[in-house]
Scaffold this motif. Sequence first.
Motif, short mmCIF file in Angstrom:
data_model
loop_
_atom_site.label_atom_id
_atom_site.label_comp_id
_atom_site.label_asym_id
_atom_site.label_seq_id
_atom_site.Cartn_x
_atom_site.Cartn_y
_atom_site.Cartn_z
N TYR A 1 6.29 -3.02 15.65
CA TYR A 1 5.82 -2.25 14.49
C TYR A 1 6.95 -1.88 13.55
N ALA A 2 8.17 -1.79 14.05
CA ALA A 2 9.30 -1.62 13.14
C ALA A 2 9.42 -2.85 12.23
N GLU A 3 9.24 -4.03 12.81
CA GLU A 3 9.28 -5.26 12.01
C GLU A 3 8.08 -5.37 11.07
N VAL A 4 6.92 -4.92 11.54
CA VAL A 4 5.73 -4.89 10.68
C VAL A 4 5.99 -4.05 9.44
N SER A 5 6.60 -2.88 9.63
CA SER A 5 6.88 -2.00 8.49
C SER A 5 7.85 -2.63 7.51
N ALA A 6 8.89 -3.28 8.04
CA ALA A 6 9.84 -3.96 7.15
C ALA A 6 9.14 -5.05 6.34
N ALA A 7 8.23 -5.79 6.98
CA ALA A 7 7.50 -6.84 6.28
C ALA A 7 6.55 -6.27 5.24
N ILE A 8 5.94 -5.14 5.54
CA ILE A 8 5.04 -4.51 4.57
C ILE A 8 5.80 -4.14 3.31
N VAL A 9 6.96 -3.50 3.47
CA VAL A 9 7.75 -3.09 2.31
C VAL A 9 8.17 -4.32 1.50
N GLU A 10 8.46 -5.40 2.17
CA GLU A 10 8.92 -6.60 1.47
C GLU A 10 7.80 -7.33 0.74
N HIS A 11 6.59 -7.34 1.32
CA HIS A 11 5.54 -8.21 0.81
C HIS A 11 4.35 -7.49 0.17
N ALA A 12 4.16 -6.21 0.43
CA ALA A 12 2.91 -5.55 0.02
C ALA A 12 2.82 -5.40 -1.49
N SER A 13 1.61 -5.60 -2.01
CA SER A 13 1.32 -5.30 -3.41
C SER A 13 1.01 -3.81 -3.54
N ASP A 14 0.94 -3.34 -4.78
CA ASP A 14 0.55 -1.94 -5.01
C ASP A 14 -0.85 -1.68 -4.46
N ALA A 15 -1.73 -2.66 -4.58
CA ALA A 15 -3.09 -2.51 -4.05
C ALA A 15 -3.08 -2.40 -2.53
N ASP A 16 -2.20 -3.16 -1.89
CA ASP A 16 -2.08 -3.09 -0.43
C ASP A 16 -1.63 -1.69 0.00
N LEU A 17 -0.64 -1.15 -0.70
CA LEU A 17 -0.14 0.18 -0.34
C LEU A 17 -1.21 1.25 -0.59
N ALA A 18 -2.01 1.06 -1.64
CA ALA A 18 -3.11 2.00 -1.90
C ALA A 18 -4.14 1.93 -0.78
N SER A 19 -4.37 0.73 -0.24
CA SER A 19 -5.31 0.57 0.86
C SER A 19 -4.82 1.30 2.10
N LEU A 20 -3.53 1.24 2.38
CA LEU A 20 -2.96 1.96 3.52
C LEU A 20 -3.08 3.47 3.31
N SER A 21 -2.86 3.92 2.10
CA SER A 21 -3.02 5.36 1.82
C SER A 21 -4.46 5.81 2.00
N ASP A 22 -5.40 4.96 1.59
CA ASP A 22 -6.82 5.28 1.80
C ASP A 22 -7.13 5.38 3.29
N ALA A 23 -6.58 4.46 4.06
CA ALA A 23 -6.80 4.50 5.52
C ALA A 23 -6.23 5.77 6.11
N HIS A 24 -5.09 6.21 5.59
CA HIS A 24 -4.51 7.46 6.10
C HIS A 24 -5.34 8.67 5.72
N ARG A 25 -5.94 8.66 4.54
CA ARG A 25 -6.79 9.79 4.15
C ARG A 25 -7.96 9.96 5.12
N ARG A 26 -8.48 8.86 5.61
CA ARG A 26 -9.56 8.95 6.61
C ARG A 26 -9.04 9.53 7.91
N LEU A 27 -7.80 9.20 8.27
CA LEU A 27 -7.19 9.82 9.44
C LEU A 27 -7.06 11.33 9.26
N ALA A 28 -6.60 11.72 8.08
CA ALA A 28 -6.39 13.15 7.81
C ALA A 28 -7.70 13.93 7.90
N GLN A 29 -8.78 13.34 7.42
CA GLN A 29 -10.08 14.01 7.51
C GLN A 29 -10.51 14.21 8.95
#
Length: 235
Positions: free
Chosen positions: A101-129
């Motif tokens: 998962y450390a490598e997954v995170s490095a790959a996310i930062v390298e390859h993710a689009s703004d839309a991808d990062l927004a999708s991860l934030s949306d997933a986290h909002r559901r966790l917070a709820q």
Amino acid sequence: MSGSVDRSKFEGEGHGEPSAVGDIVEWVARGIIEGRLLPGDDLTSVDLAKRFNVSRTPVREALFVLSREGLVDWSPRRRPRVSAVRLQDVREIYQLRAILYAEVSAAIVEHASDADLASLSDAHRRLAQAAEQGDVDGYFWGNVAFRDEELRVCGNGIFKEVLDSMRMRTNRLRRLSTSLPGRLQRSCADHQRLCEAYAERDGVLAAALNRSIVLGALQAIEQAWDHAPLTTRRR
């Protein structure tokens, strides 16, 4: 059972009752993961066949899948039972997950689009709820979805293949760690910091945070191990 069972592996050609195998795998796996089926519990083919109104053939196929995934102990000349878990296996699984998962995170930062990062934030909002509501199962399955989204966004098929191969046995452990006192709030806060590191495109920080999240869950399991319902029960 969102995120927990790839039903496509159990359906399709070759099964006289194609959906039954997936249904049984899903029901038993979820019962084990959520703690309704405990180590040492018998899983008789007769009882499962009656529950799902099927022949014993798809039941045996489902139990074989669950045995292969490490959730069921099906020794020769013995009834299949919910498997126990060894602490050493837990440590080895989590140490591998921390690296990956450390490598997954490095790959996310390298390859993710703004839309991808927004999708991860949306997933986290559901966790917070779910965390705010104290909903352990809701948070757990939401976290499964968050991890699935990370694997999609990182774009590395080998990481996904390896982590998916451990999915069922890992989810059993992750559900335990989520249920421990104080873990919902701690996990939610840690994932919030992880999403912030993604948004800032700080790969070094994101990798360190994700590694810490995994190892923090391991530490919680280790501390609670003597009381954890994962070893074989006395009969």
